[in-house]
Write an enzyme that holds these catalytic residues in place. Structure first.
Site, PDB file in Angstrom:
ATOM      1  N   LEU A 130       0.844  -1.203   0.000  1.00 59.01           N
ATOM      2  CA  LEU A 130       0.000   0.000   0.000  1.00 59.01           C
ATOM      3  C   LEU A 130       0.874   1.246   0.000  1.00 59.01           C
ATOM      4  O   LEU A 130       0.532   2.280  -0.546  1.00 59.01           O
ATOM      5  CB  LEU A 130      -0.907  -0.027   1.227  1.00 59.01           C
ATOM      6  CG  LEU A 130      -2.012  -1.080   1.181  1.00 59.01           C
ATOM      7  CD1 LEU A 130      -2.635  -1.268   2.544  1.00 59.01           C
ATOM      8  CD2 LEU A 130      -3.060  -0.686   0.159  1.00 59.01           C
ATOM      9  N   GLY A 131       2.015   1.139   0.685  1.00 58.61           N
ATOM     10  CA  GLY A 131       2.910   2.296   0.727  1.00 58.61           C
ATOM     11  C   GLY A 131       3.966   2.093   1.787  1.00 58.61           C
ATOM     12  O   GLY A 131       4.011   1.063   2.459  1.00 58.61           O
ATOM     13  N   GLY A 161       5.680   3.237   5.237  1.00 60.67           N
ATOM     14  CA  GLY A 161       5.491   3.992   6.476  1.00 60.67           C
ATOM     15  C   GLY A 161       6.860   4.448   6.974  1.00 60.67           C
ATOM     16  O   GLY A 161       7.835   4.391   6.239  1.00 60.67           O
ATOM     17  N   ARG A 214       7.215  -1.101   5.435  1.00 58.02           N
ATOM     18  CA  ARG A 214       6.158  -1.001   4.425  1.00 58.02           C
ATOM     19  C   ARG A 214       4.831  -1.514   4.945  1.00 58.02           C
ATOM     20  O   ARG A 214       4.793  -2.239   5.938  1.00 58.02           O
ATOM     21  CB  ARG A 214       6.576  -1.828   3.192  1.00 58.02           C
ATOM     22  CG  ARG A 214       7.903  -1.379   2.601  1.00 58.02           C
ATOM     23  CD  ARG A 214       8.251  -2.222   1.393  1.00 58.02           C
ATOM     24  NE  ARG A 214       7.476  -1.800   0.222  1.00 58.02           N
ATOM     25  CZ  ARG A 214       7.943  -0.912  -0.669  1.00 58.02           C
ATOM     26  NH1 ARG A 214       9.137  -0.397  -0.526  1.00 58.02           N
ATOM     27  NH2 ARG A 214       7.217  -0.563  -1.700  1.00 58.02           N
ATOM     28  N   VAL A 215       3.763  -1.077   4.263  1.00 56.31           N
ATOM     29  CA  VAL A 215       2.422  -1.532   4.625  1.00 56.31           C
ATOM     30  C   VAL A 215       1.859  -2.307   3.431  1.00 56.31           C
ATOM     31  O   VAL A 215       1.917  -1.823   2.302  1.00 56.31           O
ATOM     32  CB  VAL A 215       1.512  -0.320   4.926  1.00 56.31           C
ATOM     33  CG1 VAL A 215       0.128  -0.793   5.343  1.00 56.31           C
ATOM     34  CG2 VAL A 215       2.116   0.536   6.031  1.00 56.31           C
ATOM     35  N   LYS A 224       1.532  -4.123   8.586  1.00 58.84           N
ATOM     36  CA  LYS A 224       2.586  -3.106   8.667  1.00 58.84           C
ATOM     37  C   LYS A 224       3.855  -3.801   9.159  1.00 58.84           C
ATOM     38  O   LYS A 224       3.837  -4.444  10.202  1.00 58.84           O
ATOM     39  CB  LYS A 224       2.166  -2.004   9.639  1.00 58.84           C
ATOM     40  CG  LYS A 224       3.115  -0.812   9.731  1.00 58.84           C
ATOM     41  CD  LYS A 224       2.428   0.281  10.557  1.00 58.84           C
ATOM     42  CE  LYS A 224       3.310   1.459  10.866  1.00 58.84           C
ATOM     43  NZ  LYS A 224       2.585   2.464  11.687  1.00 58.84           N
ATOM     44  N   ASP A 254       0.038  13.294  18.392  1.00 59.66           N
ATOM     45  CA  ASP A 254       0.557  13.459  17.025  1.00 59.66           C
ATOM     46  C   ASP A 254      -0.583  13.510  16.009  1.00 59.66           C
ATOM     47  O   ASP A 254      -0.500  12.889  14.949  1.00 59.66           O
ATOM     48  CB  ASP A 254       1.510  12.296  16.721  1.00 59.66           C
ATOM     49  CG  ASP A 254       2.479  12.678  15.607  1.00 59.66           C
ATOM     50  OD1 ASP A 254       3.201  11.785  15.114  1.00 59.66           O
ATOM     51  OD2 ASP A 254       2.498  13.860  15.207  1.00 59.66           O
ATOM     52  N   LYS A 307      -2.317  14.707  13.094  1.00 60.94           N
ATOM     53  CA  LYS A 307      -2.060  15.529  11.905  1.00 60.94           C
ATOM     54  C   LYS A 307      -2.540  14.728  10.701  1.00 60.94           C
ATOM     55  O   LYS A 307      -2.710  13.502  10.802  1.00 60.94           O
ATOM     56  CB  LYS A 307      -0.572  15.875  11.786  1.00 60.94           C
ATOM     57  CG  LYS A 307       0.361  14.688  11.762  1.00 60.94           C
ATOM     58  CD  LYS A 307       1.808  15.145  11.842  1.00 60.94           C
ATOM     59  CE  LYS A 307       2.727  13.949  11.910  1.00 60.94           C
ATOM     60  NZ  LYS A 307       4.130  14.335  12.160  1.00 60.94           N
ATOM     61  N   ASN A 323      -1.359  11.239   9.863  1.00 63.63           N
ATOM     62  CA  ASN A 323      -1.664  10.104  10.755  1.00 63.63           C
ATOM     63  C   ASN A 323      -3.136   9.747  10.756  1.00 63.63           C
ATOM     64  O   ASN A 323      -3.622   9.101  11.688  1.00 63.63           O
ATOM     65  CB  ASN A 323      -1.239  10.445  12.195  1.00 63.63           C
ATOM     66  CG  ASN A 323       0.266  10.483  12.313  1.00 63.63           C
ATOM     67  OD1 ASN A 323       0.976   9.936  11.462  1.00 63.63           O
ATOM     68  ND2 ASN A 323       0.760  11.162  13.324  1.00 63.63           N
ATOM     69  N   ASP A 329      -1.552   5.383  13.714  1.00 63.58           N
ATOM     70  CA  ASP A 329      -0.194   5.735  14.140  1.00 63.58           C
ATOM     71  C   ASP A 329      -0.119   6.218  15.584  1.00 63.58           C
ATOM     72  O   ASP A 329       0.059   7.407  15.850  1.00 63.58           O
ATOM     73  CB  ASP A 329       0.366   6.832  13.222  1.00 63.58           C
ATOM     74  CG  ASP A 329       1.891   6.844  13.333  1.00 63.58           C
ATOM     75  OD1 ASP A 329       2.564   7.296  12.410  1.00 63.58           O
ATOM     76  OD2 ASP A 329       2.384   6.365  14.378  1.00 63.58           O
TER      77      ASP A 329
HETATM   78  C1  LIG Z   1       2.831   6.210   2.026  1.00 63.63           C
HETATM   79  O1  LIG Z   1       1.643   5.708   1.487  1.00 63.63           O
HETATM   80  C2  LIG Z   1       0.956   4.820   2.217  1.00 63.63           C
HETATM   81  C3  LIG Z   1       1.519   4.275   3.338  1.00 63.63           C
HETATM   82  C4  LIG Z   1       0.771   3.366   4.038  1.00 63.63           C
HETATM   83  C5  LIG Z   1      -0.507   3.037   3.648  1.00 63.63           C
HETATM   84  C6  LIG Z   1      -1.066   3.604   2.506  1.00 63.63           C
HETATM   85  C7  LIG Z   1      -2.451   3.236   2.148  1.00 63.63           C
HETATM   86  N1  LIG Z   1      -3.125   2.680   3.151  1.00 63.63           N
HETATM   87  C8  LIG Z   1      -4.412   2.286   2.964  1.00 63.63           C
HETATM   88  N2  LIG Z   1      -5.091   1.724   3.999  1.00 63.63           N
HETATM   89  C9  LIG Z   1      -4.582   1.342   5.223  1.00 63.63           C
HETATM   90  C10 LIG Z   1      -3.288   1.463   5.742  1.00 63.63           C
HETATM   91  C11 LIG Z   1      -3.351   0.900   7.011  1.00 63.63           C
HETATM   92  C12 LIG Z   1      -2.253   0.767   8.006  1.00 63.63           C
HETATM   93  N3  LIG Z   1      -4.609   0.503   7.213  1.00 63.63           N
HETATM   94  N4  LIG Z   1      -5.341   0.782   6.131  1.00 63.63           N
HETATM   95  C13 LIG Z   1      -5.069   2.445   1.772  1.00 63.63           C
HETATM   96  C14 LIG Z   1      -4.407   3.028   0.696  1.00 63.63           C
HETATM   97  C15 LIG Z   1      -5.079   3.217  -0.533  1.00 63.63           C
HETATM   98  C16 LIG Z   1      -4.411   3.795  -1.586  1.00 63.63           C
HETATM   99  C17 LIG Z   1      -3.077   4.190  -1.434  1.00 63.63           C
HETATM  100  C18 LIG Z   1      -2.413   4.027  -0.239  1.00 63.63           C
HETATM  101  C19 LIG Z   1      -3.057   3.438   0.857  1.00 63.63           C
HETATM  102  C20 LIG Z   1      -0.319   4.513   1.825  1.00 63.63           C
END
Ligand SMILES: COc1cccc(-c2nc(Nc3cc(C)[nH]n3)cc3ccccc23)c1
Length: 281
Positions: free
Chosen positions: A14-15, A17, A21-22, A37, A131, A133, A136, A149
Site C-alpha cells: 500500500l505504501g 510507512g 512497508r504496509v 505493517k 501526534d 495531523k 496520521n 499511528d
Molecule cells: C505512504 O503511502 C501509504 C503508506 C501506508 C498506507 C497507505 C495506504 N493505506 C491504505 N489503507 C490502510 C493502511 C493501514 C495501516 N490501514 N489501512 C489504503 C491506501 C489506498 C491507496 C493508497 C495508499 C493506501 C499509503
C-alpha cells in the site's frame, strides 16, 4: 491468539510507512482483509524506537472506536515486527487534502466532529495521542476518519522523553517551550492539534507553517491569521482551540456542540452540502 506470517496471503504494497512497508493482506482461513505493517527491528533499534512501537501496540490493541484504526494483533520473525491493522479503503487523508487543496466546510466539519469523538474516547481512557495531523489519519471506504499511528501516544500526564523529529507544525506551545511547572503536559495538547487540523482542512496549509525558528516563535505566541474565506463559525472554533493556556482550550464536548459542527453534522439541517449522489468510486 497466535499469529504468524504463513497465515496471511500478502497483497500489493500500500505504501511506505516510517519504519517499513504496509501491505494489503488477507487472513487465509477467514478471508479477512487487513493491512500488514512491517517494521524492521534493526531500524527500530538504531532510532531507539522500540519503546514507541511497544507503546503503540499496547495502547492501540485495547482501543475500540469506529474512528480509531484497529490493531488486531502482532507477531515477529528474526528481522521484522508485523502489526495486523484494520484496512482503511481510502488511504491517507493528507493525500486527499493535497489533491483537493482544501476541504469544503461541510466536509471539514464532519472530519473534525469524527476526530473530536475519537479524541473524547481516547481521553476518557487517559490516552493522549500527541501526534494528530493529516499524515496520521486514514479514510475508511465510506470516507470515515480512522486515526492511526499511535507511535507517539502516551498515558496522561506525561513528560516528553524522545526528541521531537519531523514537523513542529502541530505541536502546542507547552510541548515546545518548557513552561509547564515540571515541563509536563496533559491531553489538552490534542485540543491544540485539533485546532491546527481544522485550520489546515479549511485553508490547505498549517497556521504556523514557516521556517523552523519562526514556526516555534509563532506557535509560542499563537500568532496566526485566518483567511477571510473561512466562515465566522469556523474561525470561532479555531480561535477557541488555538489558545496558549491548555486549560482555556475548548473541551471536546463543546467542540462537538459547536455551532459550526452542528450546522454541518446534524442530519437534515441546512448544510448547503451537495446531495450525496451514490457515486461509483
Ligand atoms: C505512504 O503511502 C501509504 C503508506 C501506508 C498506507 C497507505 C495506504 N493505506 C491504505 N489503507 C490502510 C493502511 C493501514 C495501516 N490501514 N489501512 C489504503 C491506501 C489506498 C491507496 C493508497 C495508499 C493506501 C499509503
Amino acid at each position: 491468539k497466535q499469529f504468524h506470517l504463513g497465515m496471511f496471503e500478502i497483497g500489493r504494497p500500500l505504501g511506505k510507512g516510517k519504519f517499513g512497508r504496509v501491505y494489503l493482506a488477507r487472513e487465509r482461513s477467514t478471508g479477512f482483509v487487513c493491512a500488514l505493517k512491517t517494521l524492521y527491528k534493526a531500524e527500530l533499534q538504531s532510532c531507539r524506537a522500540e519503546g514507541q512501537v511497544r507503546r503503540e501496540v499496547e495502547i492501540q490493541s485495547n482501543l475500540r472506536h469506529p474512528n480509531i484504526l484497529k490493531l488486531y494483533g502482532h507477531f515477529h520473525d528474526s528481522k521484522r515486527i508485523f502489526l495486523i491493522l484494520e484496512f482503511a479503503g481510502k488511504g491517507e487523508l493528507y493525500k486527499h487534502l493535497r489533491r483537493e487543496n482544501r476541504f469544503p466546510e461541510w466536509k471539514a466539519a464532519q472530519y473534525i466532529a469524527q476526530c473530536a469523538a475519537a479524541l473524547r474516547y481516547l481521553h476518557r481512557k487517559h490516552v493522549i495521542h500527541r501526534d494528530i495531523k493529516p499524515e496520521n489519519i486514514l479514510l475508511g471506504i465510506h470516507g470515515e476518519i480512522k486515526i492511526a499511528d499511535f507511535g507517539w501516544s502516551v498515558h496522561a500526564p506525561s513528560r516528553r522523553r524522545q526528541t521531537l523529529c519531523g514537523t513542529l507544525d502541530y505541536l502546542p506551545p507547552e510541548m515546545i517551550v518548557r513552561t509547564g511547572k515540571d515541563g509536563s503536559y496533559n491531553e489538552k495538547v490534542d485540543l491544540w492539534s485539533l485546532g491546527v487540523l481544522t485550520y489546515e482542512f479549511l485553508v490547505g496549509e498549517a497556521p504556523f507553517e514557516d521556517t523552523k525558528a519562526m514556526t516555534e516563535r509563532r506557535i509560542a505566541r499563537a500568532d496566526m491569521t485566518i483567511p477571510s474565506f473561512v466562515s465566522p463559525e469556523a474561525r470561532d472554533l479555531i480561535k477557541r482551540l488555538l489558545v496558549l493556556d491548555p486549560e482555556k482550550r475548548l473541551p471536546l464536548e463543546d467542540v462537538e456542540q459547536h455551532p459550526w459542527i452542528l450546522k454541518h453534522c446534524v442530519k437534515g439541517s441546512r448544510t448547503g452540502k451537495p446531495e450525496q449522489k451514490s457515486r461509483r468510486d
